[in-house]
Design a protein around this motif. Structure first.
Motif, PDB file in Angstrom:
ATOM      1  N   ILE A  73       0.826  -1.209   0.000  1.00 27.71           N
ATOM      2  CA  ILE A  73       0.000   0.000   0.000  1.00 27.71           C
ATOM      3  C   ILE A  73       0.860   1.259   0.000  1.00 27.71           C
ATOM      4  CG2 ILE A  73      -1.589   1.364   1.427  1.00 27.71           C
ATOM      5  CD1 ILE A  73      -3.047  -1.200   2.048  1.00 27.71           C
ATOM      6  N   HIS A  74       1.989   1.210   0.673  1.00 30.45           N
ATOM      7  CA  HIS A  74       2.832   2.391   0.779  1.00 30.45           C
ATOM      8  C   HIS A  74       3.756   2.480  -0.416  1.00 30.45           C
ATOM      9  CE1 HIS A  74       1.500   1.531   4.871  1.00 30.45           C
ATOM     10  NE2 HIS A  74       1.442   2.838   4.964  1.00 30.45           N
ATOM     11  N   MET A  75       3.588   3.568  -1.192  1.00 35.01           N
ATOM     12  CA  MET A  75       4.400   3.757  -2.386  1.00 35.01           C
ATOM     13  C   MET A  75       5.803   4.220  -2.032  1.00 35.01           C
ATOM     14  SD  MET A  75       1.804   5.516  -5.098  1.00 35.01           S
ATOM     15  CE  MET A  75       1.829   7.083  -4.253  1.00 35.01           C
ATOM     16  N   ARG A  76       5.899   5.157  -1.068  1.00 35.14           N
ATOM     17  CA  ARG A  76       7.192   5.743  -0.752  1.00 35.14           C
ATOM     18  C   ARG A  76       7.198   6.147   0.706  1.00 35.14           C
ATOM     19  NH1 ARG A  76       8.732  11.304  -3.371  1.00 35.14           N
ATOM     20  NH2 ARG A  76       6.491  11.247  -3.296  1.00 35.14           N
ATOM     21  N   LYS A  77       8.270   5.816   1.381  1.00 36.48           N
ATOM     22  CA  LYS A  77       8.414   6.223   2.778  1.00 36.48           C
ATOM     23  C   LYS A  77       9.609   7.162   2.884  1.00 36.48           C
ATOM     24  CE  LYS A  77       6.618   1.954   4.702  1.00 36.48           C
ATOM     25  NZ  LYS A  77       6.902   0.748   5.452  1.00 36.48           N
TER      26      LYS A  77
END
Length: 163
Positions: free
Chosen positions: A73-77
């Protein structure tokens, strides 16, 4: 072709125009060929995989015992922000399911059909939680359950979940 190359050059070397021209003459042709090959391979892979489209499912897995996590779900952290690829309404449903899980100690499973025709599934088992968002608008409850079982078998085959 938007290729960028970084060279590490000793601070003792004087960067003159002549030095840069010699470097370009030495590696420029090879870099042009390499960038062209990468671009061609990228286009071949894109044709094979088909047009860019949203995957059938996205998931978040979290294990409270060892703090392991896995997410699509997380594209970029970054240090300050975690950008998601999920609509805020679906993230709210995920939060609501998480709150329901926090209220009870038993293992459970929750399946929700969102107003946007997405399916949201939450599974809690032995301090492990899995949240899945399915993009199957015409699916029924049985098909959604089967899809989540397939996901668990492929992505989490060594982790016990409710059947």
């Amino acid at each position: 072709m938007s290729a960028a190359v970084c060279f590490m050059i000793s601070a003792s070397v004087e960067l003159t125009r002549e030095f840069c021209e010699q470097l370009d003459g030495l590696v420029g042709p090879q870099l042009t060929l390499l960038a062209s090959d990468i671009c061609e391979q990228y286009n071949v892979n894109r044709r094979i995989s088909g047009p860019e489209k949203e995957p059938q499912f996205k998931f978040i897995y979290f294990n409270h015992m060892n703090l392991a996590e896995k997410s699509t779900i997380h594209m970029r952290k970054t240090a300050s922000v975690s950008l998601t690829s999920v609509h805020p309404d679906l993230m709210k449903i995920l939060g609501d399911i998480n709150c329901d899980f926090a209220r009870v100690d038993e293992d459970e499973e929750i399946i929700v059909k969102a107003m946007t025709d997405y399916w949201v599934v939450g599974k809690k088992s032995d301090q492990r939680e899995l949240y899945v968002i399915l993009n199957q608008k015409n699916a029924n409850l049985i098909e959604v359950n089967e899809e989540v079982k397939r996901l668990c078998a492929t992505q989490f085959n060594n982790i016990f979940f409710l059947d």
